[in-house]
Design a protein around this motif. Sequence first.
Motif, PDB file in Angstrom:
ATOM      1  N   ASP A 494       0.860  -1.182   0.000  1.00 24.33           N
ATOM      2  CA  ASP A 494       0.000   0.000   0.000  1.00 24.33           C
ATOM      3  C   ASP A 494       0.895   1.230   0.000  1.00 24.33           C
ATOM      4  O   ASP A 494       1.639   1.469   0.955  1.00 24.33           O
ATOM      5  CB  ASP A 494      -0.875  -0.053   1.263  1.00 24.33           C
ATOM      6  N   VAL A 495       0.827   2.014  -1.058  1.00 27.28           N
ATOM      7  CA  VAL A 495       1.796   3.098  -1.219  1.00 27.28           C
ATOM      8  C   VAL A 495       1.685   4.128  -0.089  1.00 27.28           C
ATOM      9  O   VAL A 495       2.666   4.800   0.244  1.00 27.28           O
ATOM     10  CB  VAL A 495       1.659   3.759  -2.611  1.00 27.28           C
ATOM     11  N   SER A 496       0.517   4.225   0.537  1.00 25.41           N
ATOM     12  CA  SER A 496       0.409   5.195   1.631  1.00 25.41           C
ATOM     13  C   SER A 496       1.285   4.756   2.809  1.00 25.41           C
ATOM     14  O   SER A 496       1.683   5.559   3.638  1.00 25.41           O
ATOM     15  CB  SER A 496      -1.053   5.353   2.068  1.00 25.41           C
ATOM     16  N   GLN A 497       1.602   3.472   2.869  1.00 23.47           N
ATOM     17  CA  GLN A 497       2.480   3.000   3.934  1.00 23.47           C
ATOM     18  C   GLN A 497       3.912   2.811   3.460  1.00 23.47           C
ATOM     19  O   GLN A 497       4.845   2.857   4.248  1.00 23.47           O
ATOM     20  CB  GLN A 497       1.956   1.671   4.490  1.00 23.47           C
ATOM     21  N   SER A 498       4.087   2.522   2.167  1.00 19.49           N
ATOM     22  CA  SER A 498       5.423   2.140   1.695  1.00 19.49           C
ATOM     23  C   SER A 498       6.136   3.269   0.948  1.00 19.49           C
ATOM     24  O   SER A 498       7.245   3.071   0.472  1.00 19.49           O
ATOM     25  CB  SER A 498       5.307   0.919   0.771  1.00 19.49           C
ATOM     26  N   ARG A 499       5.510   4.440   0.861  1.00 13.36           N
ATOM     27  CA  ARG A 499       6.082   5.505   0.027  1.00 13.36           C
ATOM     28  C   ARG A 499       7.535   5.812   0.391  1.00 13.36           C
ATOM     29  O   ARG A 499       8.408   5.878  -0.474  1.00 13.36           O
ATOM     30  CB  ARG A 499       5.221   6.771   0.123  1.00 13.36           C
ATOM     31  N   GLN A 500       7.794   5.967   1.683  1.00 12.92           N
ATOM     32  CA  GLN A 500       9.159   6.312   2.094  1.00 12.92           C
ATOM     33  C   GLN A 500      10.120   5.160   1.818  1.00 12.92           C
ATOM     34  O   GLN A 500      11.255   5.373   1.379  1.00 12.92           O
ATOM     35  CB  GLN A 500       9.185   6.706   3.576  1.00 12.92           C
ATOM     36  N   ALA A 548      -3.084  -2.271  -5.210  1.00 14.70           N
ATOM     37  CA  ALA A 548      -4.085  -1.218  -5.432  1.00 14.70           C
ATOM     38  C   ALA A 548      -4.768  -1.472  -6.759  1.00 14.70           C
ATOM     39  O   ALA A 548      -4.265  -2.223  -7.589  1.00 14.70           O
ATOM     40  CB  ALA A 548      -3.402   0.158  -5.458  1.00 14.70           C
ATOM     41  N   ARG A 557       3.430  10.268  -9.438  1.00 16.35           N
ATOM     42  CA  ARG A 557       3.283  10.592  -8.022  1.00 16.35           C
ATOM     43  C   ARG A 557       3.779   9.459  -7.121  1.00 16.35           C
ATOM     44  O   ARG A 557       4.370   9.692  -6.070  1.00 16.35           O
ATOM     45  CB  ARG A 557       1.797  10.838  -7.733  1.00 16.35           C
ATOM     46  N   ASP A 558       3.549   8.215  -7.550  1.00 18.08           N
ATOM     47  CA  ASP A 558       3.735   7.079  -6.642  1.00 18.08           C
ATOM     48  C   ASP A 558       5.012   6.279  -6.872  1.00 18.08           C
ATOM     49  O   ASP A 558       5.407   5.502  -6.009  1.00 18.08           O
ATOM     50  CB  ASP A 558       2.557   6.109  -6.774  1.00 18.08           C
ATOM     51  N   LYS A 596       0.370  -4.577   2.934  1.00 21.97           N
ATOM     52  CA  LYS A 596       0.607  -3.185   3.330  1.00 21.97           C
ATOM     53  C   LYS A 596       2.049  -2.779   3.021  1.00 21.97           C
ATOM     54  O   LYS A 596       2.306  -1.773   2.388  1.00 21.97           O
ATOM     55  CB  LYS A 596       0.369  -3.013   4.845  1.00 21.97           C
ATOM     56  N   LYS A 597       2.997  -3.591   3.505  1.00 23.25           N
ATOM     57  CA  LYS A 597       4.394  -3.190   3.447  1.00 23.25           C
ATOM     58  C   LYS A 597       5.136  -3.727   2.227  1.00 23.25           C
ATOM     59  O   LYS A 597       6.205  -3.248   1.871  1.00 23.25           O
ATOM     60  CB  LYS A 597       5.109  -3.630   4.723  1.00 23.25           C
TER      61      LYS A 597
END
Lengths: 644, 644
Positions: A494-500, A548, A557-558, A596-597
């Motif tokens: 999930d990019v909201s969790q793995s972005r960094q 996703a 963006r992602d 998620k990760k």
Amino acid sequence: MASPAPSEAQARPVCYDIVIVGAGPVGLMLSTCLARWGYKIKHIDNRPEPTATGRADGIQPRSLDLLRNMGLKSAIMAHKPARVFEVAFWDPPASGNGIVRTGTWASCPDFIDARYPFTTLLHQGLIERVFISDLEKNNVQIQRPWTITGFRSNDGQDSQYPVSVDIEHIDGTAKETVRAKYLFGGEGARSFIRQQLNIGVHHKDPIAHVWGVMDGVVETDFPDIKMKCTIHSEHGSIMVIPRENNMVRLYIQIASSTDENWDPRRTATASDVQEKAKRILLPYSIEWESVEWYSVYPIGQGISERYTLDQRVFLGGDACHTHSPKAGQGMNTAFLDALNLAWKIHAVEGGLAKRELLETYEPERKSVAEMLLDFDNRYAKLFSQRPPAANEVQAASENHGTANEHADNAFIKTFKESCEFTSGYGVYYKPNVLNWSPDHPVQSSLIHPKGTRLRTGRLFIPSDVTRVVDANVVHLEQEVPLNGSFRIFIFAGDVSQSRQALLDFSEQLKRKWSFYSSHLRADIDNVSHHEQHNPHSLFFTLCTIFAAKRPAIEISRDVPETMARYRQHVYADDRFDHRFPDSKAPAHAKMGLCEKKGGVVVVRPDGHVGIVADLVEGTGTADALNQYFSTFCVKPLEAIATRI
Amino acid sequence: MASPAPSEAQARPVCYDIVIVGAGPVGLMLSTCLARWGYKIKHIDNRPEPTATGRADGIQPRSLDLLRNMGLKSAIMAHKPARVFEVAFWDPPASGNGIVRTGTWASCPDFIDARYPFTTLLHQGLIERVFISDLEKNNVQIQRPWTITGFRSNDGQDSQYPVSVDIEHIDGTAKETVRAKYLFGGEGARSFIRQQLNIGVHHKDPIAHVWGVMDGVVETDFPDIKMKCTIHSEHGSIMVIPRENNMVRLYIQIASSTDENWDPRRTATASDVQEKAKRILLPYSIEWESVEWYSVYPIGQGISERYTLDQRVFLGGDACHTHSPKAGQGMNTAFLDALNLAWKIHAVEGGLAKRELLETYEPERKSVAEMLLDFDNRYAKLFSQRPPAANEVQAASENHGTANEHADNAFIKTFKESCEFTSGYGVYYKPNVLNWSPDHPVQSSLIHPKGTRLRTGRLFIPSDVTRVVDANVVHLEQEVPLNGSFRIFIFAGDVSQSRQALLDFSEQLKRKWSFYSSHLRADIDNVSHHEQHNPHSLFFTLCTIFAAKRPAIEISRDVPETMARYRQHVYADDRFDHRFPDSKAPAHAKMGLCEKKGGVVVVRPDGHVGIVADLVEGTGTADALNQYFSTFCVKPLEAIATRI
């Protein structure tokens, strides 16, 4: 090709990257791979033309994956081969004469996650021609009928091309001596090269057999003539294999070294075999409309004691292992021998890997040959003891567990192993520098995260995903063609969790000492923006998969810069999979990676999983991969050392 | 082909079954079908060679099914065409400049049960060449560049070959007059034949447009360049279509008859179009690396008022209907025009059907063209009124109901109709002698059993089944190749309940006056036992499907003689289908047929369902089929009469 004048040849022999002897499946696969990757090849065969009739003809499911990955599957399928989905067993009835069907089972049951759950049967000559026409596109012509008459390795004459090879037209009218970096012997069971190297053949099972084999068109009321069948009757045993063009192949065992009066030169005429087949098939009738090919040959199990002595002269295919045709493994094992060697030669000669990488060829492939022979024996033994009950076959076919989970029932365990093995998905490579295990030199708590269903040394698990740029539904495991590159699958969760974590991984890859940046293409500044697979490096292709729906993913963006350059390798894990019907990210679920990760999977160029790592923020993920590659790559070792 | 000497030609013109004018999609499809079925063809085209660049290039999902049924799909796919799974919409943002993506949707969403849920995009010339090479296998050469200069139908000179056709080399150096049973005009929008027949063109929508179209390779940061896109901006509108070989096609509307100062001869240069595209795509950049093709052409909607006047001279393809390229329907409609006509000519000339069958060609195909144009208008209008909300698209894409079930929401209804139509699965034929309806001349309580999901006049529903003789998993709807035969699918349900009904049906088919036995092959005694599809009749292929697992079916025990001859068309309905996950016989379930008692489905040679009947003991099922066929076949009518 005209030979140079003798005096000139002696002075300056023509140099090749490799001389390949034999244009059967193993030689053709090796030649095709290396030709595509730009190597200069001398390929000879002592037959005036490709196989006309008979010989090996079974392409197992895993080999069909490989052919598709090479873009050759449709050319094979255009010949309308027979496809074997099930095997039928026929035996004498409990009372009375004749034969009855005692069971059937899937040749590649549902517990194996195969794209093509069937064996493809096609005349070897047609398969060879598919490779030959691909070779011709890369300007490689098989030189026929030429043979090898001698070779010298490391003769001190030329350190760049340390092998000297003497070849000759079979009628003796022309000869040539050439130099090469490598010599490959794919000349079959009576390999000249193996004999010259004084490499012995070890016979695992001392029992030898004489087989009769007949291809033809028949008229019969035997109901399973379009199936693969194993038939035992009071008159003997026969194996039926369907073929293209309404043909059928019959294998009949004519003699065995366990017989009284055993004679390995025992023979039989075509009509002997036809008469025997008629008796075995009673009460069904069988008449031949035509016979395309008939042969009788003795065969025993054997494994070459070495596949190479010096990592310059290699053997593969039937030169290394012979066995009964029943398992239908000959061509497939040959293909995979060649594939294993091809990418390793490319990694070494292309400047990625240390020369020691070549030392992994023999143990990886010899171990598979040993498993094959061992399995063949155990399997035959189990069946000769008792026929399986129908419910056992049913249970074994439907159960999705792996072979290991059924240690309590020897039959189910062997059945499952058998299916995995004959489909090709049971082939695995033991732990070594390429295949991570807890004993691998690289140690990190991120490696092989708990829960992953991927097994290092085994094939990458197939999955469907949606390509982001064009919304095409694709087979993820096929997305990188067989191009000699390691396939780095970045499951991004999930990019909201793995972005960094993604950003950090990208930044680490960009550092000039990373495994990735230290093997950039020499011509990187001139690479077309259309290049999909190797824009940065000839040895790595990056794929990024998000848990996703496709429309939710915006590459700009992602996806961090490094991975975004592989625009056509960004995917959405949003396709239904009946093995994980409730998962919203079935590819992540199939791999056993956190939705998620995520996680990172390194797949070797031949499709086997090398290492699996967690995807974490910071340098950990890249560190693990840097260390993994540094164990066999040329450059990163010192680079990492300077960093520490 | 050398022409006969003029005097001889005048005395005895060469006779053909058909003269086909035009070798675009419609002419090639017609020619290919009839050549395969043994007809003698004169096929001319006024172009010196096949389409070099540009033109139509979209193959819809239903057409890909058809190409597969003809064995031509893999030759098409070998060219690596682009595949469009989704369409993206770009519009000006609520505030500010430029464009933003306002939504995407599937071009063939999941509620449509398609084997290939995408549009295939490939240069028309490559598609034409696939047909041309198939024609050459049947010894048909397109005669080029030749044109038609005149024809006379029913001139009383030859009742067997009532059409006389004058053709000529385009440079006037050679001419020929030939006779034929039929003449077909597939010469495009400016059809000479249509003009000679004084058939007018009716313009449904009086609005005409001038379009610019450009194929080329670009470098751009526009993220959806690999998708089909409809882009509206303050600078104009553009449509993006991905192509093979990294190409992209751009359609730009240059002028419309609704503009002030409308001029149908308005034109624009390639650089005008490029400049306009640059402005429309802002803030994204686009640069051309190459332009393969560029053209400007005026286009308006139009339908030919008749497709034939005398059932001897026929029109099809663009000669009958023209419309904007946006719907991507040109080639597909052409294919289906030709298919519809081909099998009907075969049925008449092969001795199965009355000549009146040909009268169904025009109403069936003209109605489809009208639906296409009507749909095109309504669809465009709906979108110009308001863009759809994302949740509407989502709801419409995921809901499995048919268009009719959503009459309450005009958008969802039109969206679904649109998807069905553009995918090709929305094409249906209205009730007539071939397509049963409650008004059909045949009335029986067995016809169209309650619960069936099959709709007469629509395509047969796809399903997976297992072929019994070789355990191959196959696509049932593809099992009978495009051979001009009616496909009679006998869903046998549970054999323990249907055994007598099957036997009775078989016995009825065997009676010499049945529709089946009264159209046996003339050469039936010499048919090879390998013949799979037409052992008895060239016009019927029987397929029998049991609601059982494959190993439970024994052909010699369960399949009556008539159907058992089609050994390779006996199937087990035992494959998982995600649309009916709980069904043990998903093919029966998909058709809405009883899993116990089964049912019989007659599918026309072009894949559309003709009639569905219960499978019952006694003569009822066969009676219903006898009557159905007697309404358009030559023989059974009197035969049934003598029986009654």
